[in-house]
Design an enzyme around this catalytic site. Structure first.
Site, PDB file in Angstrom:
ATOM      1  N   ASP A  56       0.813  -1.356   0.014  1.00 57.42           N
ATOM      2  CA  ASP A  56       0.155  -0.079   0.066  1.00 57.42           C
ATOM      3  C   ASP A  56       0.665   1.113   0.043  1.00 57.42           C
ATOM      4  OD1 ASP A  56       1.096  -0.092   2.635  1.00 57.42           O
ATOM      5  OD2 ASP A  56      -1.112   0.129   3.614  1.00 57.42           O
ATOM      6  N   ASP A  95      -0.931  -6.291  -0.415  1.00 54.95           N
ATOM      7  CA  ASP A  95      -1.016  -5.633   0.979  1.00 54.95           C
ATOM      8  C   ASP A  95      -2.497  -5.067   1.132  1.00 54.95           C
ATOM      9  OD1 ASP A  95       0.219  -4.578   3.154  1.00 54.95           O
ATOM     10  OD2 ASP A  95       1.340  -3.160   2.328  1.00 54.95           O
ATOM     11  N   GLU A 194       9.567  -4.020  10.584  1.00 55.20           N
ATOM     12  CA  GLU A 194      10.029  -2.662  10.192  1.00 55.20           C
ATOM     13  C   GLU A 194      10.565  -1.739  11.262  1.00 55.20           C
ATOM     14  OE1 GLU A 194       8.229   1.001   7.334  1.00 55.20           O
ATOM     15  OE2 GLU A 194       7.077  -0.940   7.549  1.00 55.20           O
TER      16      GLU A 194
END
Length: 290
Positions: A56, A95, A194
Site C-alpha cells: 500500500d 497488501d 519494520e
C-alpha cells in the site's frame, strides 16, 4: 544480449510460502521488493527476487498521497492485477489497505479472498500484532496465506506519532516479541519487521520458526525488503535512512525529459529517422491532385 539472469535459463520454479520456510531452515537469505505495475514486476521477476509485495506504499510513491491511509481496495486490486501479469515465478503478496480488515473478521476474510480470486496474488499481508490474531486465524482458516507486519506499521502512523522507530524501550521490545509469537501462533507464514533495533529483530528471528523479512531492522532477519521506488531513487519526497539507493532514476528522468523538451523546441526531434516516408509516386500523385 542482456546481462540479467534468466528465470528460464536457471530453470527457476515458482516460489511458494513453503519455499520461504525452507530457505529459513537452510540459512538462505530471502529477497523481496515492492512492485505496482507490469514492467517493474517483470524486471524484478527476471532478476530472481523471491517475493514481490504489492504494497500500500503505492499510495505514496505512485498515487501521491501523504501516507498510506487513503489507499482503497479497488486501487490495490488494480495494481495487483498488473503485477500478476508481469511476474511468473516470485511469490506475490497483496497488501491489505486500511480498514479492509479492521472492521470485522468476515469482511477481512472476504477482502483477503479478493486478492487471490480477482487479482492473482498468492498471499496477503496485514499490519498489527496480537490484536490481529483472531482475524489472521480466520483468513488462514479460509485457505489464504498471511504475512504479518509489526514494528513501524504505516497504517497506524497517527497512533504512533509519525514514522518513528519502534521497540526502543524494554516494554515496547517485549511487546514486539509477544506480538511476533502471537502472529506465528495465529498462522502467519512470515512476518515483516519494520524500523526496529537490529538486535531485537535478530532475537525475534531466532525465536520464530517462520521467516522474518526486515526493512530497517538490520541484517539479522531471514530476509530483506525495500520499496522499489526508494531503491531506484524514483521517490524524491524523502528517503528513509535504512534505504540503500542503487540508482538515481528521478534525476535521470528529469535529465531525459529536459533533453526531449530541448530537442523538440529546437527542431532536433523528430529527425528523418523518426518519421514515416511516403513513396514518391504516391506523393507526386497527391500533389498533382490525382
Amino acid at each position: 544480449m542482456s546481462n540479467l539472469p534468466s528465470a528460464d535459463a536457471n530453470k527457476r520454479k515458482k516460489v511458494t510460502t513453503h519455499t520461504l520456510r525452507l530457505k529459513k531452515s537452510r540459512g538462505e537469505t530471502i529477497t523481496m521488493l515492492t512492485a505496482y505495475d507490469y514492467p517493474t514486476a517483470q524486471a524484478i521477476d527476471q532478476a530472481g527476487v523471491d517475493a514481490i509485495l504489492v504494497g500500500d506504499s503505492l499510495g505514496m510513491v505512485v498515487l501521491g498521497y501523504p501516507n498510506t491511509l487513503p489507499v482503497t481496495m479497488e486501487e490495490m486490486l488494480h495494481h495487483c492485477r498488473a503485477v500478476a501479469r508481469g511476474a511468473r515465478y516470485a511469490l506475490l503478496i497483496g497488501d491489505m489497505p486500511f480498514l479492509s480488515y479492521q472492521v470485522s473478521t468476515s469482511e477481512a476474510v472476504r477482502n483477503a479472498g479478493r486478492f487471490l480470486q480477482e487479482a492473482g496474488m498468492d498471499a496477503v499481508k496485514l499490519e498489527g500484532g496480537s490484536e490481529r490474531a483472531e482475524t489472521i486465524r480466520a483468513i488462514v482458516g479460509a485457505g489464504i496465506p498471511v504475512m504479518g507486519h509489526i514494528g513501524l506499521t504505516p497504517q497506524s502512523v497517527h497512533q504512533l506519532g509519525g514514522f518513528r522507530p519502534q521497540g526502543l524501550t524494554l516494554e515496547a521490545a517485549r511487546r514486539l516479541i509477544d506480538d511476533a509469537l502471537a502472529l506465528q501462533q495465529a498462522g502467519c507464514f512470515s512476518i515483516v519487521l519494520e524500523a526496529i533495533p537490529a538486535r531485537l529483530a535478530e532475537l525475534i528471528t531466532q525465536r520464530l520458526e517462520v521467516p522474518t523479512i526486515g526493512i530497517g531492522a538490520g541484517a539479522g532477519c531471514d530476509g530483506q525488503v525495500l520499496v522499489t521506488h526508494d531503491l531506484l531513487g524514483l521517490f524524491d519526497r524523502f528517503t528513509p535512512r535504512f534505504v540503500k539507493k542503487y540508482a538515481d532514476l528521478h534525476f535521470e528522468m528529469a535529465r531525459a525529459f529536459a533533453a526531449y523538451k530541448a530537442d523538440v523546441e529546437t527542431g532536433v526531434f523528430p529527425a528523418q529517422e523518426h518519421s514515416v516516408e511516403m513513396p514518391d509516386e504516391v506523393w507526386n500523385a497527391l500533389i498533382a491532385g490525382g
